[in-house]
Design a protein around this motif. Structure first.
Motif, PDB file in Angstrom:
ATOM      1  N   ASN A 174      19.243  -6.224 -49.002  1.00  0.00           N
ATOM      2  CA  ASN A 174      20.114  -6.381 -47.834  1.00  0.00           C
ATOM      3  C   ASN A 174      21.058  -5.181 -47.701  1.00  0.00           C
ATOM      4  N   GLN A 175      21.652  -4.801 -48.808  1.00  0.00           N
ATOM      5  CA  GLN A 175      22.650  -3.743 -48.762  1.00  0.00           C
ATOM      6  C   GLN A 175      22.056  -2.378 -48.448  1.00  0.00           C
ATOM      7  N   LEU A 176      20.862  -2.105 -48.941  1.00  0.00           N
ATOM      8  CA  LEU A 176      20.257  -0.821 -48.594  1.00  0.00           C
ATOM      9  C   LEU A 176      19.905  -0.780 -47.108  1.00  0.00           C
ATOM     10  N   MET A 177      19.497  -1.924 -46.547  1.00  0.00           N
ATOM     11  CA  MET A 177      19.200  -1.971 -45.114  1.00  0.00           C
ATOM     12  C   MET A 177      20.462  -1.808 -44.277  1.00  0.00           C
ATOM     13  N   VAL A 178      21.532  -2.492 -44.663  1.00  0.00           N
ATOM     14  CA  VAL A 178      22.784  -2.404 -43.901  1.00  0.00           C
ATOM     15  C   VAL A 178      23.305  -0.974 -43.890  1.00  0.00           C
ATOM     16  N   ALA A 179      23.344  -0.352 -45.061  1.00  0.00           N
ATOM     17  CA  ALA A 179      23.846   1.027 -45.125  1.00  0.00           C
ATOM     18  C   ALA A 179      22.958   1.974 -44.319  1.00  0.00           C
ATOM     19  N   GLY A 180      21.650   1.774 -44.400  1.00  0.00           N
ATOM     20  CA  GLY A 180      20.736   2.633 -43.644  1.00  0.00           C
ATOM     21  C   GLY A 180      20.931   2.506 -42.145  1.00  0.00           C
ATOM     22  N   ILE A 181      21.121   1.280 -41.679  1.00  0.00           N
ATOM     23  CA  ILE A 181      21.312   1.073 -40.233  1.00  0.00           C
ATOM     24  C   ILE A 181      22.655   1.653 -39.781  1.00  0.00           C
ATOM     25  N   ILE A 182      23.701   1.459 -40.584  1.00  0.00           N
ATOM     26  CA  ILE A 182      24.998   2.048 -40.237  1.00  0.00           C
ATOM     27  C   ILE A 182      24.883   3.565 -40.144  1.00  0.00           C
ATOM     28  N   ALA A 183      24.147   4.172 -41.080  1.00  0.00           N
ATOM     29  CA  ALA A 183      23.964   5.624 -41.043  1.00  0.00           C
ATOM     30  C   ALA A 183      23.244   6.052 -39.772  1.00  0.00           C
ATOM     31  N   GLY A 209      17.555  -3.197 -26.522  1.00  0.00           N
ATOM     32  CA  GLY A 209      16.153  -2.892 -26.747  1.00  0.00           C
ATOM     33  C   GLY A 209      15.736  -3.127 -28.182  1.00  0.00           C
ATOM     34  N   LEU A 210      14.637  -2.483 -28.580  1.00  0.00           N
ATOM     35  CA  LEU A 210      14.105  -2.670 -29.920  1.00  0.00           C
ATOM     36  C   LEU A 210      15.054  -2.153 -30.986  1.00  0.00           C
ATOM     37  N   ALA A 211      15.948  -1.245 -30.625  1.00  0.00           N
ATOM     38  CA  ALA A 211      16.924  -0.712 -31.574  1.00  0.00           C
ATOM     39  C   ALA A 211      18.097  -1.661 -31.803  1.00  0.00           C
ATOM     40  N   GLY A 212      18.142  -2.755 -31.086  1.00  0.00           N
ATOM     41  CA  GLY A 212      19.235  -3.708 -31.225  1.00  0.00           C
ATOM     42  C   GLY A 212      19.314  -4.273 -32.639  1.00  0.00           C
ATOM     43  N   SER A 213      20.532  -4.545 -33.087  1.00  0.00           N
ATOM     44  CA  SER A 213      20.732  -5.084 -34.436  1.00  0.00           C
ATOM     45  C   SER A 213      22.097  -5.741 -34.519  1.00  0.00           C
ATOM     46  N   ARG A 214      22.309  -6.522 -35.561  1.00  0.00           N
ATOM     47  CA  ARG A 214      23.617  -7.120 -35.800  1.00  0.00           C
ATOM     48  C   ARG A 214      24.670  -6.049 -36.045  1.00  0.00           C
ATOM     49  N   ILE A 215      24.252  -4.940 -36.657  1.00  0.00           N
ATOM     50  CA  ILE A 215      25.188  -3.843 -36.894  1.00  0.00           C
ATOM     51  C   ILE A 215      25.719  -3.312 -35.570  1.00  0.00           C
ATOM     52  N   LEU A 216      24.840  -3.096 -34.612  1.00  0.00           N
ATOM     53  CA  LEU A 216      25.287  -2.641 -33.288  1.00  0.00           C
ATOM     54  C   LEU A 216      26.203  -3.676 -32.656  1.00  0.00           C
ATOM     55  N   ASP A 217      25.836  -4.935 -32.755  1.00  0.00           N
ATOM     56  CA  ASP A 217      26.640  -5.990 -32.131  1.00  0.00           C
ATOM     57  C   ASP A 217      28.051  -6.050 -32.715  1.00  0.00           C
TER      58      ASP A 217
END
Length: 293
Positions: A174-183, A209-217
């Motif tokens: 989870n944490q590697l995905m979160v950090a990657g998306i934030i980057a 779009g497809l790039a949507g994510s909880r991080i963006l929200d």
């Protein structure tokens, strides 16, 4: 309703303990910071002067601590949880720590007749406040079922992912995905603004779009405003990226993108952002492009 001993009343733990009180549980809490214990008292919980007092009479014990050394000390040390808990008690460690520490605590618990689960969470401070956390649980299936009603007062997505340590491995993923998306969100912001495109409008389109994510929200507005008040600190994410890389080595797999992102998180910490929210990765990406704000 259960008698719960709660140890670790920081940014996450304070809200989680308060939610358990609101759900009707009897919560006795301890933290090394007295002001954190005062928050629990204001929420209707009971303060404890030490770990042994928090554990006394508890049916369930929850620990929510920063890292493996603190969990090892609280669970295994003199006057700690396992020394003070009665046989048959269920200990749910909801910290994010190395899987090998969870395995050590589970083994020590088994010797003392204490049932142990590793149950790290995802969702940040807002998830803790709203009781909408995702909880990934490692341990025996019957112990998971016993703890599930309590977990349901803390989160919405609650999954038994395997044996002892499995919860921590899922949390590392989870944490590697979160950090990657934030980057990547940070890189998108830098590209948009350097190209004279309105960042807010650009991210609005991306989020649909497809790039949507909880991080963006959850993070885009504060990132655009360069407001990095911590919900989850860079210091803690740096620790978690180390766990992810260590877990990859133990599993014999290569995580090249994780390695790069871990270096960006380390750079954020080294440049004074350790106490900022992990979205402060944007500052590192900006600096690499000569666009430091």
């Amino acid at each position: 309703m259960a008698r719960i001993g709660f140890i670790g009343l920081g940014i996450m733990g304070s809200h989680m303990a308060a939610n358990l009180v609101r759900a009707g549980h009897e919560v006795t809490g301890y933290d090394v910071v007295p002001a954190s214990v005062d928050k629990l008292l204001q929420a209707g919980g009971k303060p404890a002067p030490d770990i042994a007092s928090a554990v006394s009479g508890a049916e369930v014990i929850i620990t929510m601590l920063p890292d493996s050394p603190q969990v090892a000390e609280v669970a295994l040390g003199p006057g700690g949880v396992l020394e003070s808990a009665a046989p048959g008690v269920l200990l749910a460690d909801m910290s994010s720590i190395a899987p090998e520490t969870s395995l050590a605590v589970a083994a020590a618990g088994a010797e003392r007749g204490v049932r142990v689960l590793d149950a790290p969470v995802s969702g940040g401070e807002q998830g803790a406040i709203k009781a909408s956390l995702s909880i990934m649980v490692g341990g025996a299936a019957e112990d998971f079922e016993a703890a599930k009603p309590i977990f349901e007062d803390l989160g919405r997505t609650i999954v038994h992912v395997g044996g002892h340590g499995a919860g921590q491995t899922v949390k590392a993923a989870n944490q590697l995905m979160v950090a990657g998306i934030i980057a990547l969100v940070s890189e998108a912001i830098v590209l948009l603004e350097a190209s004279d495109v309105d960042g807010e409008r650009g991210l609005e389109v991306l989020a649909g779009g497809l790039a949507g994510s909880r991080i963006l929200d959850l993070k885009s507005a504060s990132m655009l405003a360069r407001q990095f008040e911590p919900g989850f600190r860079i210091d803690l994410h740096h620790k978690d990226m180390g766990i992810a890389l260590s877990s990859a080595r133990a599993a014999g797999v290569s995580l090249p993108v994780t390695g790069v992102v871990a270096q960006l998180v380390a750079a954020a910490r080294a440049t004074g952002h350790g106490s900022d929210d992990h979205s402060a990765l944007l500052s590192v990406i900006e600096s690499l492009s000569g666009r430091a704000s």
